[in-house]
Scaffold this active site. Structure first.
Site, PDB file in Angstrom:
ATOM      1  N   ASP A   1      16.765  10.313  -7.934  1.00  0.00           N
ATOM      2  CA  ASP A   1      18.153  10.505  -7.886  1.00  0.00           C
ATOM      3  C   ASP A   1      18.800  10.186  -6.323  1.00  0.00           C
ATOM      4  O   ASP A   1      19.565  10.851  -5.929  1.00  0.00           O
ATOM      5  CB  ASP A   1      18.598  11.787  -8.214  1.00  0.00           C
ATOM      6  CG  ASP A   1      18.430  11.835  -9.760  1.00  0.00           C
ATOM      7  OD1 ASP A   1      18.546  10.827 -10.250  1.00  0.00           O
ATOM      8  OD2 ASP A   1      18.249  13.076 -10.412  1.00  0.00           O
TER       9      ASP A   1
ATOM     10  N   HIS B   1       0.460  -1.310   0.062  1.00  0.00           N
ATOM     11  CA  HIS B   1       0.121   0.034   0.150  1.00  0.00           C
ATOM     12  C   HIS B   1       0.820   1.391   0.079  1.00  0.00           C
ATOM     13  O   HIS B   1       0.209   2.423   0.104  1.00  0.00           O
ATOM     14  CB  HIS B   1      -1.065  -0.062   1.178  1.00  0.00           C
ATOM     15  CG  HIS B   1      -2.071   0.828   1.204  1.00  0.00           C
ATOM     16  ND1 HIS B   1      -2.572   1.940   1.848  1.00  0.00           N
ATOM     17  CD2 HIS B   1      -3.407   0.681   0.176  1.00  0.00           C
ATOM     18  CE1 HIS B   1      -3.660   2.419   1.376  1.00  0.00           C
ATOM     19  NE2 HIS B   1      -4.039   1.809   0.372  1.00  0.00           N
TER      20      HIS B   1
ATOM     21  N   LYS C   1       2.877   4.444  -1.266  1.00  0.00           N
ATOM     22  CA  LYS C   1       2.881   5.642  -2.360  1.00  0.00           C
ATOM     23  C   LYS C   1       3.626   6.594  -2.073  1.00  0.00           C
ATOM     24  O   LYS C   1       3.931   7.781  -1.732  1.00  0.00           O
ATOM     25  CB  LYS C   1       1.156   6.223  -1.919  1.00  0.00           C
ATOM     26  CG  LYS C   1       0.194   5.258  -2.114  1.00  0.00           C
ATOM     27  CD  LYS C   1      -0.935   6.051  -1.514  1.00  0.00           C
ATOM     28  CE  LYS C   1      -1.932   5.242  -1.434  1.00  0.00           C
ATOM     29  NZ  LYS C   1      -2.368   4.352  -0.082  1.00  0.00           N
TER      30      LYS C   1
END
Length: 149
Positions: free
Chosen positions: A91, A84, A86
């Site tokens: 870089d 779940h 996100k």
């Protein structure tokens, strides 16, 4: 890049600032605009890796197959429950995280939050989590035929 100064255009510009790597850990990814940005980075030679949830990667409108077909490395969970997270790491120096699923619905209709952080300690914590999951979801480690007890 989406025109104007919208939340989506600001997110896309942050992603397109990647020069070396983009690590994505996303529950759901169906936004064509964000997928195009990720593909562009891949074509520029940026190393892109994506971890996603197995149950959501095959849904109608998911961009995961398109990204995988473009040659982007994709790994997914093998467990019950959801992957779940996100977040994105640009870089190894910029963390983009929040409640936003990378879906058209979320971008256009939902109340969501996105936080962009360039603090090395926060970035490292998320990078360490990404690397841990990336290795855990390595297909070489999958057990297709569980041993009988």
């Amino acid at each position: 890049v989406p025109s104007g100064d919208t939340a989506l255009s600001r997110l896309v510009r942050r992603l397109l600032s990647a020069r070396r790597s983009l690590d994505l850990c996303l529950f759901s990814f169906s936004s064509p605009q964000l997928a195009r940005a990720v593909q562009l980075l891949h074509r520029r030679g940026v190393r892109v890796r994506l971890v996603t949830d197995a149950q959501y990667m095959g849904l109608h409108g998911s961009q995961i197959g398109r990204l995988r077909h473009a040659g982007i490395q994709v790994r997914h969970d093998q467990h019950s429950g959801y992957m779940h997270h996100k977040f994105a790491i640009v870089d190894r120096r910029m963390l983009i995280t929040g409640s936003l699923n990378w879906t058209t619905q979320a971008i256009q209709s939902n109340r969501e939050n996105v936080l962009v952080v360039e603090d090395a300690d926060y970035v490292k914590a998320f990078q360490d989590e990404f690397e841990r999951i990336w290795e855990e979801y390595n297909p070489a480690n999958y057990s297709f035929f569980p041993e009988r007890q």
